[in-house]
Motif scaffolding. Sequence first.
Motif, PDB file in Angstrom:
ATOM      1  N   ARG A 231      -0.969   1.476  -7.624  1.00  0.00           N
ATOM      2  CA  ARG A 231      -1.068   0.117  -8.360  1.00  0.00           C
ATOM      3  C   ARG A 231      -2.393  -0.676  -7.881  1.00  0.00           C
ATOM      4  O   ARG A 231      -2.722  -0.629  -6.750  1.00  0.00           O
ATOM      5  CB  ARG A 231       0.177  -0.669  -8.119  1.00  0.00           C
ATOM      6  CG  ARG A 231       1.365  -0.147  -8.727  1.00  0.00           C
ATOM      7  CD  ARG A 231       2.734  -1.117  -8.598  1.00  0.00           C
ATOM      8  NE  ARG A 231       3.950  -0.451  -9.217  1.00  0.00           N
ATOM      9  CZ  ARG A 231       4.750   0.182  -8.804  1.00  0.00           C
ATOM     10  NH1 ARG A 231       4.574   0.593  -7.249  1.00  0.00           N
ATOM     11  NH2 ARG A 231       5.839   0.790  -9.383  1.00  0.00           N
TER      12      ARG A 231
ATOM     13  N   ARG B  11       2.507  -1.108  -3.403  1.00  0.00           N
ATOM     14  CA  ARG B  11       2.684  -2.379  -3.503  1.00  0.00           C
ATOM     15  C   ARG B  11       1.529  -3.071  -4.398  1.00  0.00           C
ATOM     16  O   ARG B  11       1.538  -4.163  -4.572  1.00  0.00           O
ATOM     17  CB  ARG B  11       2.852  -2.869  -2.025  1.00  0.00           C
ATOM     18  CG  ARG B  11       3.729  -2.627  -1.208  1.00  0.00           C
ATOM     19  CD  ARG B  11       3.991  -3.361  -0.044  1.00  0.00           C
ATOM     20  NE  ARG B  11       2.730  -3.328   0.876  1.00  0.00           N
ATOM     21  CZ  ARG B  11       2.581  -2.531   1.998  1.00  0.00           C
ATOM     22  NH1 ARG B  11       3.068  -1.372   2.210  1.00  0.00           N
ATOM     23  NH2 ARG B  11       1.289  -2.692   2.544  1.00  0.00           N
TER      24      ARG B  11
ATOM     25  N   PRO C  14       0.055  -5.974  -7.516  1.00  0.00           N
ATOM     26  CA  PRO C  14       1.314  -5.875  -7.404  1.00  0.00           C
ATOM     27  C   PRO C  14       1.948  -5.894  -8.762  1.00  0.00           C
ATOM     28  O   PRO C  14       1.546  -6.836  -9.665  1.00  0.00           O
ATOM     29  CB  PRO C  14       1.639  -7.216  -6.856  1.00  0.00           C
ATOM     30  CG  PRO C  14       0.511  -7.339  -5.662  1.00  0.00           C
ATOM     31  CD  PRO C  14      -0.651  -6.821  -6.539  1.00  0.00           C
TER      32      PRO C  14
ATOM     33  N   THR D 148      -1.624  -3.569  -3.011  1.00  0.00           N
ATOM     34  CA  THR D 148      -2.210  -4.640  -2.055  1.00  0.00           C
ATOM     35  C   THR D 148      -3.322  -3.979  -1.309  1.00  0.00           C
ATOM     36  O   THR D 148      -4.022  -4.441  -0.449  1.00  0.00           O
ATOM     37  CB  THR D 148      -1.280  -5.058  -1.015  1.00  0.00           C
ATOM     38  OG1 THR D 148      -0.687  -3.711  -0.297  1.00  0.00           O
ATOM     39  CG2 THR D 148      -0.016  -5.761  -1.565  1.00  0.00           C
TER      40      THR D 148
END
Length: 385
Positions: free
Chosen positions: A48, A115, A51, A117
């Motif tokens: 990803r 996540r 988020p 991040t």
Amino acid sequence: MHARTTALTAVAALTLSLGPGGTGHSGAAARTADRPGDLVSSAPTAFRRLPGQPTPTRAWHIKYRSTTAKGAPNTVSGTVLVPTDGSPGPRPLITYAVGTVGLADSCAPSAGFPRGTTAEADLIQLLTLRGWAVAVTDYEGLGTPGVHTYTVGPAEGRAVLDAARAAERLPGTGLSKDTPVGIMGYSQGGQASGWAAELHASYAPELNVKGTAAGGVPADLLKVAAHNHGSTGAGLVLMSAIGQNAAFPELRLDAYLNERGRRYVDLMKRSCVAIDTVAGLFREMSDVTVRDPLRRPAWQRALHASDLGARAPDRPVYLYHGTADQLIPYAVGDRLRADWCARRAAVAWRPIPLGEHVAGAISGSVPAANWLADRFADRPPHSDC
């Protein structure tokens, strides 16, 4: 206000500096993996950008065999990404080295990808949107047992090359031993990429490497440490000492630390780069040691063992560096260019006018990827030597 702004700027700079379908390998591979790049395990994961923002990729979390700075076998984790663009392949592979993320396992790129991040996910997505597969190493000691050998060049370079080997051996990716490979990274990732470029001929000559793009490279750790003592990058100096000690325990870092230093080291081992940066902001080594280890011959030998420039990469290199880089002096990058040129490497040298460290990472990424695209197309490289 100025001190607070400066601290936040340092955190942002260091954060950017830097910086999977199951295949059923876990049991059998763990017993049989004995070559560098052999898979120990693989499992589905997700990549990803932010988020809650999925990307058009398939992703695998992998563990694979690699080699320490001392030449011993180890296990490293990482992530393999393949675009879900409908193309049957073949497609190129980028083995990507991230910049500084921290020392704790939770900081590993593979931990942050699901996540959304991981700081460099945006830059990595630019590569998958070109239709390229990407292998991202976590480096030694991030996501696997032991302390991360931060800034230990030989271990980083091998982890980068072995991530490409592992990706080619991972079923379901469409990659093979003939896959064109590009090496890419910035800051710590630039050091790792530079080492991968220098080690390719001797360590992984079967990889079909087309070229290496490396930016903001800390090619001389002692010069970088001297530049950052007492400044915004002081936390990096102590982090580097921790990483060197992890690779070479005989350096005995603990023997040099005072009580404050031991507390900082413990904090850094449990934290990611933003906290590590604040903890070390504007500190001298004398604040955390009873005597400076970087002045000791054994430490200097260990740090010089991570210097780049003593060997010529056997494939073309694209080298870029901001002229106003506040963390890794421009002169260090320019010296690496001169050293590689003196050894007859093909080096495209791209200074980034007035570019500081974060600007170099962002503005330099697309031209670097364009240069790699030309290598994948077998266009003749230009050298500035």
